[in-house]
Design an enzyme around this catalytic site. Sequence first.
Site, PDB file in Angstrom:
ATOM      1  CG  ASN A  67      -2.262  -0.630   0.934  1.00 49.57           C
ATOM      2  OD1 ASN A  67      -2.881  -0.373  -0.084  1.00 49.57           O
ATOM      3  ND2 ASN A  67      -2.715  -1.475   1.849  1.00 49.57           N
ATOM      4  CE  LYS A 192       0.298  -7.636   5.007  1.00 51.17           C
ATOM      5  NZ  LYS A 192       0.512  -6.377   4.255  1.00 51.17           N
TER       6      LYS A 192
END
Length: 343
Positions: A67, A192
Amino acid sequence: MSNYQDRNTTTSPSGTSTHPRPFTNGVYCPLTIPFKAETEEIDFDAFQTQIVRLAKARTGLVLHGTNGEAPHLSDVERSASIRAAREALDKNDLTHVPLLVGTGTGSARETIRLCKEAKEAGADYAIVIAPGYFGFAIARNRTALKEFFLEVLDNSPIPVMIYNFPGASSGIDLDSDFIIELSEHQNCFGTKLTCAGVGKGYRVSAHTQTEAYKSRHPTPFHVLPGYADYLFQALLGRSTGCITGTANIVPKTIVKLYDTCMEYLQTNDPAKLQEALALQDMVAEADWTIIKAGISGTKYAINEYVQPGLGGVPRRPLPLADDAVKAILATGLKKVLEYEKTL
C-alpha cells in the site's frame, strides 16, 4: 528440529527481548504514501496527519509495504518518511508506538542495506518480502530462498517479519514448513500472510505458540493475516492480529472487531460471540471492497471519506480511481463508514 535456532541464539542484533518499543498483538495498518497530484512528491503534512490519526485509533503502523508503494520510493524518500513518522509520533506523546518498515528488495545485499538505513532513520522492525524479480529462477529453489532470508536475518540490525505475498513476488508462495523453519531464527519475529492461507496461519501459530518454542525463542512470534475479512477465524486459530489496508479508512472499526473477538475468547460470552460475528460480517464486506478497489481506490476513499488530500494520488503507472471503482467504494463502504462515526 531446524538448526536455524543456532543462529543468533542468545539475542537478535537489536536485543529483541528487551526492545524499547515492543511489537504487540492487535491490528496494524499498512499506510499509503500521499503523493501530491501536481508533482507526485510526498505530502509530508498529510502523511504525518495520517500517522497520528491511526496511532491514536490504536492501530499499529506499517510503512513501505504494498500500500505504501515501496517500489516507487527512492532511498532518500524511504528514510525521510520513516523520520517523518517517528517525529510525528514523538511530538504527539506516542513515543511507545513502533514502526514496522518494508525493506525487502531484489537481493539480500540490498535488503540488508535497507534494513540498516531503516534503523538509522527510526524503524524498529523490518518486514521482508520474497525477492520476486528473479522468481522464474528461484521460485522452486527452496535452498536459494532460505539462504536469502537467513542472510537477511543474520545481518539485519532490527528484527525481521517474513512477508508472504505471492501476488507481489512473482507467485512465490512460502509454505508453512518454510516459515516454521525460519521462525526458529532469533531475529525472526513474525510473518504476514497476504496469501489468505488460513490453514498455513494455523500451522505456524500452532508451532510458535507452544511452550517449547517460547522457551527457545523468547521473543514473541506474531502470525498476522494480511486481511481483516477473516480476523475472527484467524484469532481462533491463535494468530495475533492482522495487517489490513482497510484500516487506512476505518481503523476504529477494525480495532473494535479485534477487541470484541478477544473479549469473546477470554470470556466465552455468547453475547460477545454474536457481537463479534456481526462486526466480522461488516468488516469482511469492507475489506473485500478495498481489495477490489486496490491502492488507487484506497487513496480515493481516504480523500473522499476521511479527509480531502489525506490519501493523495498514486504514482504512475498506477492509475487514478475510475468511476467504476468509486461506485464500488460508495456501495461497499457505506455500512462500515456509518459505524466508524459512532466510535
